[in-house]
Design a protein around this motif. Structure first.
Motif, PDB file in Angstrom:
ATOM      1  N   THR A  23       0.833  -1.201   0.000  1.00  0.00           N
ATOM      2  CA  THR A  23       0.000   0.000   0.000  1.00  0.00           C
ATOM      3  C   THR A  23       0.871   1.256   0.000  1.00  0.00           C
ATOM      4  O   THR A  23       2.085   1.179   0.194  1.00  0.00           O
ATOM      5  N   TYR A  41      -0.964  -5.005   8.624  1.00  0.00           N
ATOM      6  CA  TYR A  41      -2.172  -4.961   7.787  1.00  0.00           C
ATOM      7  C   TYR A  41      -2.391  -3.607   7.108  1.00  0.00           C
ATOM      8  O   TYR A  41      -3.222  -3.491   6.213  1.00  0.00           O
ATOM      9  N   ASN A  42      -1.643  -2.600   7.546  1.00  0.00           N
ATOM     10  CA  ASN A  42      -1.748  -1.308   6.856  1.00  0.00           C
ATOM     11  C   ASN A  42      -0.854  -1.240   5.619  1.00  0.00           C
ATOM     12  O   ASN A  42      -0.975  -0.307   4.828  1.00  0.00           O
ATOM     13  N   TYR A  43       0.058  -2.197   5.474  1.00  0.00           N
ATOM     14  CA  TYR A  43       1.077  -2.071   4.434  1.00  0.00           C
ATOM     15  C   TYR A  43       0.984  -3.101   3.317  1.00  0.00           C
ATOM     16  O   TYR A  43       1.481  -2.870   2.229  1.00  0.00           O
ATOM     17  N   ASP A  93      -1.503  -5.299   1.016  1.00  0.00           N
ATOM     18  CA  ASP A  93      -2.903  -5.164   0.632  1.00  0.00           C
ATOM     19  C   ASP A  93      -3.584  -6.521   0.424  1.00  0.00           C
ATOM     20  O   ASP A  93      -3.943  -6.893  -0.687  1.00  0.00           O
ATOM     21  N   VAL A  94      -3.740  -7.240   1.532  1.00  0.00           N
ATOM     22  CA  VAL A  94      -4.500  -8.498   1.506  1.00  0.00           C
ATOM     23  C   VAL A  94      -5.405  -8.484   2.736  1.00  0.00           C
ATOM     24  O   VAL A  94      -5.301  -7.595   3.578  1.00  0.00           O
ATOM     25  N   ASP A  95      -6.300  -9.481   2.837  1.00  0.00           N
ATOM     26  CA  ASP A  95      -7.114  -9.598   4.053  1.00  0.00           C
ATOM     27  C   ASP A  95      -6.220 -10.037   5.216  1.00  0.00           C
ATOM     28  O   ASP A  95      -5.318 -10.858   5.044  1.00  0.00           O
ATOM     29  N   THR A 123     -12.363 -12.345   6.437  1.00  0.00           N
ATOM     30  CA  THR A 123     -11.132 -12.551   5.668  1.00  0.00           C
ATOM     31  C   THR A 123     -11.329 -13.714   4.694  1.00  0.00           C
ATOM     32  O   THR A 123     -10.810 -14.805   4.886  1.00  0.00           O
ATOM     33  N   GLY A 147     -10.499 -13.430   1.553  1.00  0.00           N
ATOM     34  CA  GLY A 147      -9.592 -13.165   0.425  1.00  0.00           C
ATOM     35  C   GLY A 147      -9.998 -11.858  -0.234  1.00  0.00           C
ATOM     36  O   GLY A 147     -11.156 -11.667  -0.592  1.00  0.00           O
ATOM     37  N   LYS A 148      -9.024 -10.950  -0.385  1.00  0.00           N
ATOM     38  CA  LYS A 148      -9.324  -9.614  -0.904  1.00  0.00           C
ATOM     39  C   LYS A 148      -9.624  -9.664  -2.399  1.00  0.00           C
ATOM     40  O   LYS A 148      -8.747  -9.947  -3.205  1.00  0.00           O
ATOM     41  N   ARG A 163     -12.667  -4.671  -4.022  1.00  0.00           N
ATOM     42  CA  ARG A 163     -12.985  -4.127  -2.702  1.00  0.00           C
ATOM     43  C   ARG A 163     -11.729  -3.859  -1.895  1.00  0.00           C
ATOM     44  O   ARG A 163     -10.655  -4.370  -2.199  1.00  0.00           O
ATOM     45  N   ARG A 195      -9.289  -4.177   1.390  1.00  0.00           N
ATOM     46  CA  ARG A 195      -8.974  -5.380   2.169  1.00  0.00           C
ATOM     47  C   ARG A 195      -9.793  -5.381   3.465  1.00  0.00           C
ATOM     48  O   ARG A 195     -10.092  -4.327   4.028  1.00  0.00           O
ATOM     49  N   ASN A 196     -10.150  -6.589   3.902  1.00  0.00           N
ATOM     50  CA  ASN A 196     -10.831  -6.728   5.188  1.00  0.00           C
ATOM     51  C   ASN A 196      -9.798  -6.999   6.273  1.00  0.00           C
ATOM     52  O   ASN A 196      -8.935  -7.857   6.109  1.00  0.00           O
ATOM     53  N   VAL A 197      -9.896  -6.261   7.362  1.00  0.00           N
ATOM     54  CA  VAL A 197      -8.970  -6.447   8.468  1.00  0.00           C
ATOM     55  C   VAL A 197      -9.775  -6.739   9.732  1.00  0.00           C
ATOM     56  O   VAL A 197     -10.603  -5.932  10.142  1.00  0.00           O
TER      57      VAL A 197
END
Ligand SMILES: Cc1ncc(C[n+]2csc(CCOP(=O)(O)OP(=O)(O)O)c2C)c(N)n1
Ligand code: SF4
Ligand SMILES: [Mg+2]
Lengths: 262, 373
Positions: A21, A66-68, A70-72, B205, B207-208, B212, B214-216
């Motif tokens: 990100t 998680y801020n850096y 870009d995945v769940d 979660t 999978g992004k 959309r 990302r889900n955290v």
């Protein structure tokens, strides 16, 4: 080459991965965390697995991973990332699940969870940042802190009689049959970053191939915690950390085999 | 009519989980609830419904596995008994803070410490007041029969998903080990990946996707204003639970002068106590909270209008009594509230309860009027 040629797309030598990100990282300048994040983001992009990746963030300086990337993501309680990853991976066997953990997180408070996840051979990748100290909470002793090393809770240096011995947890992990690939890497210069990237790539591929747990230790610097400049920290790591935590593969085999062939 | 069986409470919890389309169970053995995982392992639901069952290395691990799996939008649960639930406290707080749905079962035993493997209700405070750190609440269901053990598994999941919040079944070793007739629920299929995407794709979660953000899944928020806003949202949710999902049962309360308040095993005992007292000419009724949080405050408010006294009957030193007193106070009444309980794994007898009632309310009983402080 003139500037107008340098900026031509065909002359591009480095590009930020689209999986990383644009958020400015909070890591101290010189910290290894940012480099390892970059490598992971690049690999997720190159392997085209962004949509199937779930990262498990630790409690430690990398809590905001998680801020850096870009995945769940799921942010785990301190030390519990391997259990959280187990929950995600068991119920979502087609996902690529990885944990990203510091040495306090993995080798101290979470030593039980990591041992058992690796022993069950959970189909996950573990990225273990060993900087020999608790960076986030202000530089206290970690299980990995070297003998004699000064930290805020070992102000006169780590003393085995008082504090026990520095722990080589990766050597223990390599004994567990659930693992397929266990290695120790570093990211302090360009060559080591490239090597580390190859190791992480292999770990990811193992998970995609459902080969069990892959475990990548990255011997790292925490220049703020060590109270050194980035350059001095790199030098100190080479002189002190590498002799005790030698780089290289500890197991490169298959799940189910008790000990490494190497 | 569903399938009728004679089963143990703990076995029914397992069977009900499989039948309601549960995706995963993570647990660690502890008496008096080990039959839950044993039944699941023997049933091998992975062959039948695809449900995952895993023996974790500790309760700390099992609750964090639940956190992970619940974060991916799945319907997951764990079960334990008192000491194990204490170990889960941090994880439960994270689950509440990250707003994840899941089902946690506590088949209580006596404490403190290693205590006893005999039944107890001394985890009331731990269950309804939080248990872990921070301002959070769980929906707490208290079954009083093996049938309710069956029914509350599906209900617990339904409420957990309605509020994206952990739900707990708070039962004890007596109901867990007791065999009764039970009408089992019909099989419901597990949610498909597509259904999970529609239901929980906004936060889970899974999978992004390219289209959309990302889900955290996290409980962390460093901006105090935002963290306070999160807390206010949680409180709003807990209020909504109080308004929409409070459950209780009243037995012979219409003309009652004395109200026994009891849940789970002790409410079963109190049903008999009501009969014994009535035979003696005492107008006694029973209020049975089914949800311990939300607590049936309104029912108590109403009963406090007429009642001369409440007797909280608990297998503890007196924990629920505090909530009864609060409800009476909030109703602006000064009806007397007393407690009778046994501890150490002892279940009170119906006769003991009546004796306690006669002794604690002897003044009211002999003069026939309410006593004021
Ligand atoms: C249960 C619990 N205990 C303690 C802490 C405080 N804590 C936060 S991070 C941390 C140490 C992190 O060190 P490490 O895992 O080495 O990560 P680093 O910051 O060095 O990358 C501690 C002790 C916590 N958050 N939760
Ligand atoms: S404190 Fe250490 S580990 Fe944390 S960001 Fe700074 S250098 Fe990195
Ligand atoms: Mg560290």
């Amino acid at each position: 080459m003139e500037l107008k040629d340098i900026i031509k797309p065909e002359n591009l030598v480095y590009d930020k991965s689209e999986v990383q990100t644009d958020t400015i990282m909070h890591y101290c300048p010189g910290c290894s965390h940012g480099v390892v994040h970059k490598v992971i983001a690049e690999l997720i992009g190159e392997l085209g697995i962004q949509e199937k990746t779930v990262g498990i963030a630790p409690v430690g300086c990398a809590v905001f991973a998680y801020n850096y990337i870009d995945v769940d993501w799921q942010e785990a309680a301190h030390g519990r990332a391997p259990a959280v990853a187990t929950g995600v991976a068991r119920l979502n066997p087609d996902k690529f699940v990885f944990t990203y953990q510091g040495d306090g997180d993995l080798a101290s408070i979470g030593s039980g969870e990591i041992m058992h996840a690796c022993n069950r051979g959970e189909n996950i990748l573990v990225v273990f940042i060993n900087n020999g100290i608790y960076g986030m909470t202000g530089g206290q002793m970690a299980p990995t802190t070297l003998d004699g090393m000064v930290t805020s809770t070992t102000p006169f240096g780590r003393n085995a009689d008082l504090n026990g011995y520095p722990m080589k947890i990766t050597e223990l992990i390599a004994q567990l049959p659930g693992t397929s690939y266990v290695t120790r890497q570093a990211v302090h210069n360009a060559a080591s970053v490239r090597k580390c990237k190859r190791a992480i790539k292999k770990g990811i591929q193992n998970v995609l191939d459902k080969k069990g747990t892959s475990f990548i230790e990255v011997v790292s610097t925490c220049n703020s915690g060590w109270k050194m400049t980035p350059v001095a920290a790199n030098k100190w790591m080479e002189d002190n950390m590498f002799p005790f935590y030698p780089l290289g593969d500890l197991k490169d085999g298959v799940k189910g085999e008790p000990v490494s062939k190497n | 009519m569903g399938e009728l069986r004679l089963m143990k409470g703990n076995e029914v919890l397992a069977e009900a989980a499989i039948r309601c389309g549960c995706d995963g169970y993570f647990g660690y053995p502890i008496t008096p609830q080990s039959e839950v995982m044993e039944t699941l392992m023997a049933r091998q639901p992975w062959n039948e419904t695809g449900m995952t069952v895993l023996q974790a290395e500790s309760e700390v691990a099992s609750i964090n596995m639940v956190y992970g799996a619940a974060g991916s939008g799945k319907k997951v649960m764990t079960s334990s008994s008192s000491p194990g639930i204490s170990l889960m406290a941090e994880g439960i707080s994270y689950i509440a803070g990250a707003e994840l749905p899941c089902l946690i079962i506590n088949v209580q035993r006596g404490g403190p410490g290693l205590g006893t493997i005999q039944p107890s209700q001394a985890d009331y405070f731990q269950s309804v007041k939080g248990g872990g750190h921070g301002d959070y609440k769980m929906i707490v269901l208290a079954p009083a029969s093996v049938q309710e053990m069956n029914d509350f598994v599906a209900l617990g999941f339904e409420l957990a998903f309605k509020y994206r919040n952990p739900a707990m079944i708070l039962t004890d070793g007596a109901i867990g080990q007791m065999m009764e007739r039970v009408e089992l629920a019909d099989f419901k299929p597990r949610w498909t990946e597509e259904e999970i995407k529609v239901k929980s794709g906004a936060w889970a979660t899974i999978g992004k996707a390219i289209d959309r953000e990302r889900n955290v899944v996290t409980s962390l928020e460093m901006d105090s204003a935002k963290m306070e806003a999160n807390n206010l949202r949680f409180q709003q949710k807990y209020k909504q639970m109080e308004e929409e999902d409070c459950r209780y049962e009243e037995i012979m309360c219409d003309d009652a002068e004395y109200i026994l308040v009891a849940f789970g095993t002790s409410s079963r005992v109190c049903q008999k106590s009501v009969e014994i007292a009535r035979a003696k000419g005492l107008k006694v009724g029973l209020l049975r909270p089914i949800t311990l949080f939300p607590f049936p405050k309104k029912a108590i408010n109403k009963l406090a209008e007429k009642a001369k006294g409440f007797l909280s009957v608990e297998m503890s030193a007196g924990q629920m009594i505090e909530d009864i007193k609060l409800a009476v106070y909030e109703a602006g009444k000064n009806t007397r509230v007393e407690h009778f309980g046994r501890m150490g794994g002892i279940i009170p007898t119906p006769g003991e309860v009546v004796e306690a009632l006669e002794e604690k309310f002897s003044w009211e009983i002999s003069y026939g009027v309410k006593r004021y402080y």
